[in-house]
Enzyme design. Structure first.
Site, short mmCIF file in Angstrom:
data_model
loop_
_atom_site.label_atom_id
_atom_site.label_comp_id
_atom_site.label_asym_id
_atom_site.label_seq_id
_atom_site.Cartn_x
_atom_site.Cartn_y
_atom_site.Cartn_z
CD GLU A 92 68.11 18.69 5.16
OE1 GLU A 92 69.01 18.57 6.01
OE2 GLU A 92 68.32 18.56 3.94
CB CYS A 106 62.64 24.71 -1.54
SG CYS A 106 62.91 23.10 -2.25
CB CYS A 113 62.97 10.47 -2.44
SG CYS A 113 62.15 10.57 -4.06
CB CYS A 117 67.17 10.77 -9.38
SG CYS A 117 65.41 10.75 -9.81
CB CYS A 120 68.61 13.25 -6.22
SG CYS A 120 67.64 14.06 -4.93
CD GLU A 164 57.64 12.81 -7.99
OE1 GLU A 164 58.74 13.32 -8.28
OE2 GLU A 164 56.56 13.26 -8.42
CB SER A 195 59.51 20.05 -9.13
OG SER A 195 60.52 19.47 -9.94
CG LEU A 220 63.23 15.81 -20.31
CD1 LEU A 220 62.22 14.69 -20.47
CD2 LEU A 220 63.13 16.80 -21.48
CG ASN A 295 73.57 22.07 -6.59
OD1 ASN A 295 74.39 22.99 -6.76
ND2 ASN A 295 72.28 22.22 -6.86
CB CYS A 338 68.59 21.57 -6.83
SG CYS A 338 67.62 22.98 -7.29
N1 SAH Z 1 61.02 14.73 -6.94
C1 SAH Z 1 60.80 16.00 -7.59
C2 SAH Z 1 61.30 17.19 -6.77
C3 SAH Z 1 62.68 17.05 -6.29
S1 SAH Z 1 64.02 18.01 -6.54
C4 SAH Z 1 61.44 16.02 -8.95
O1 SAH Z 1 62.09 15.04 -9.30
O2 SAH Z 1 61.27 16.98 -9.69
C5 SAH Z 1 63.88 19.41 -7.48
C6 SAH Z 1 64.83 19.46 -8.66
O3 SAH Z 1 66.22 19.34 -8.27
C7 SAH Z 1 64.55 18.35 -9.63
O4 SAH Z 1 64.57 18.82 -10.94
C8 SAH Z 1 65.75 17.44 -9.38
O5 SAH Z 1 65.98 16.59 -10.45
C9 SAH Z 1 66.85 18.44 -9.15
N2 SAH Z 1 68.05 17.84 -8.53
C10 SAH Z 1 68.12 16.73 -7.78
N3 SAH Z 1 69.38 16.50 -7.39
C11 SAH Z 1 70.13 17.49 -7.89
C12 SAH Z 1 71.52 17.81 -7.80
N4 SAH Z 1 72.37 17.07 -7.09
N5 SAH Z 1 71.96 18.91 -8.42
C13 SAH Z 1 71.08 19.69 -9.11
N6 SAH Z 1 69.77 19.45 -9.21
C14 SAH Z 1 69.28 18.35 -8.62
#
Ligand code: SAH
Length: 349
Positions: A92, A106, A113, A117, A120, A164, A195, A220, A295, A338
């Site tokens: 997506e 984006c 992935c 996390c 996510c 990632e 990112s 972070l 989210n 996100c």
């Molecule tokens: N793998 C990369 C890019 C992915 S997502 C990374 O970790 O940065 C981009 C951003 O969205 C990251 O900061 C991620 O931590 C954040 N993100 C992931 N899941 C989310 C969620 N459910 N709600 C809000 N932000 C989220």
């Protein structure tokens, strides 16, 4: 030697020039071919003045196959694009309207992935594979074609979609090289954001390979290693102190700031120890914290913060001297915000 089946759209200019040389077409045709593919966005056989060379290039290469599977329009004008590749894999991409006639796109760097996390949606899928540079660039070409009809343009790219980016390092770097090339889409380096979850050695490599000209964002999410390890499994490998050193070493151009992302998870990462840790992390760094309200997605182990909770977290960071902004969600109605990208049909909040 480039292999006979080189992926045509995955080649940055120098590699394309080398290939054209090897197959007897001549490196001098590289700018015209590259411009046709990446600036004009047309297939090889529609690039003019190549004559018999077209067939030679076609025989030695494979074009990147990418098509729209679906386009979901959100009432806030965010659009989620589902893109399908030759092997049936899908990712997506999300178009986020900005001021004037501009969009931020984006893009995804992997199918699924491996980072897992806890907050996510993509992390629940596991990793299928990394994209090729051609597949990353194809998301940009498809989106540009879509918005051209609206007389709008894609002016910023963020590698914040599925995957990632630093785990798909070579493809992401080649894609960036293609996207920055003056013969191609010619994005400004400051308009491309990568990112990362924080793969320390790859941050150093990206600094060396790009001279720090692109925008770096670090996810972070916590100010203590204990909290970070709870929500970002890779944190066990790379402690916060090492991330801090990697950002410190980033060759940041004078006028710019690093971006540090913190997802707002009430009761998880908004306690005093984490807030103090984030403030310590930011002290002496030229950087901005982006607070991202969590989210939701089906099966998520967390709830969304209320607006008041997000504002409180922002206020608590500001009170500690941190320059912080809130990234209010866009695209939730189509599960395009996100962390919601999981190739499922949109569900309501
Ligand atoms: N793998 C990369 C890019 C992915 S997502 C990374 O970790 O940065 C981009 C951003 O969205 C990251 O900061 C991620 O931590 C954040 N993100 C992931 N899941 C989310 C969620 N459910 N709600 C809000 N932000 C989220």
């Amino acid at each position: 030697m480039t292999t006979p089946s080189a992926e045509l759209h995955a080649l940055p200019m120098p590699a394309l020039a080398r290939l054209l040389d090897e197959i007897g077409v001549g490196a001098r045709h590289a700018p015209r071919v590259f411009q046709g593919l990446h600036r004009d966005g047309v297939p090889l056989d529609r690039i003019g003045q190549l004559g018999r060379h077209t067939a030679r290039i076609a025989a030695a290469t494979t074009p990147t196959a990418a098509t729209f599977d679906a386009v979901h329009d959100n009432p806030d004008e965010t659009r989620k694009l589902v893109v399908r590749f030759a092997d049936g894999a899908r990712v997506e991409s999300v178009l986020v309207p900005m001021r004037d006639d501009r969009y931020t796109l984006c893009v995804s760097s992997q199918v699924g992935c491996a980072m897992a996390c806890a907050f996510c949606a993509t992390g629940t899928l596991g990793l299928t594979r990394s994209l090729t540079a051609g597949e990353i660039v194809a998301q940009v070409h498809l989106a540009r074609a879509l918005v051209a009809d609206e007389r709008r343009r894609v002016s910023r790219l963020v590698f914040m979609g599925m995957g990632e980016p630093l785990a798909a390092y070579d493809a992401v770097l080649d894609a960036i090289r293609i996207l920055l090339d003056p013969h191609g889409p010619c994005f400004g380096a400051k308009n491309i954001t990568v990112s990362t979850v924080g793969l320390v050695p790859r941050i150093a490599q990206l600094a060396a390979d790009t001279g720090g000209r692109i925008q770096l964002a670090l996810s972070l999410h916590a100010g203590t290693d204990a909290t970070r390890a709870r929500i970002v499994p890779i944190a066990r490998r790379w402690p916060i102190a090492e991330l801090r050193a990697a950002l410190e070493a980033w060759p940041l151009p004078g006028s710019r700031a690093l971006m540090v992302e913190v997802v707002a998870l009430p009761g998880v990462n908004d306690g005093p120890a984490d807030l103090d840790g984030i403030a310590d992390f930011m002290r002496g760094l030229r950087g901005v914290v982006n607070v991202i309200p969590f989210n939701p997605f089906p099966s998520a182990p967390f709830r969304s913060p209320t607006d008041a909770e997000v504002l409180a977290m922002h206020r608590a960071l500001s009170a500690r001297g941190v320059l912080a902004k809130i990234r209010w969600p866009r695209g939730r109605g189509v599960a395009g915000a996100c962390g919601q990208l999981m190739l499922a049909e949109p569900v309501a909040d």
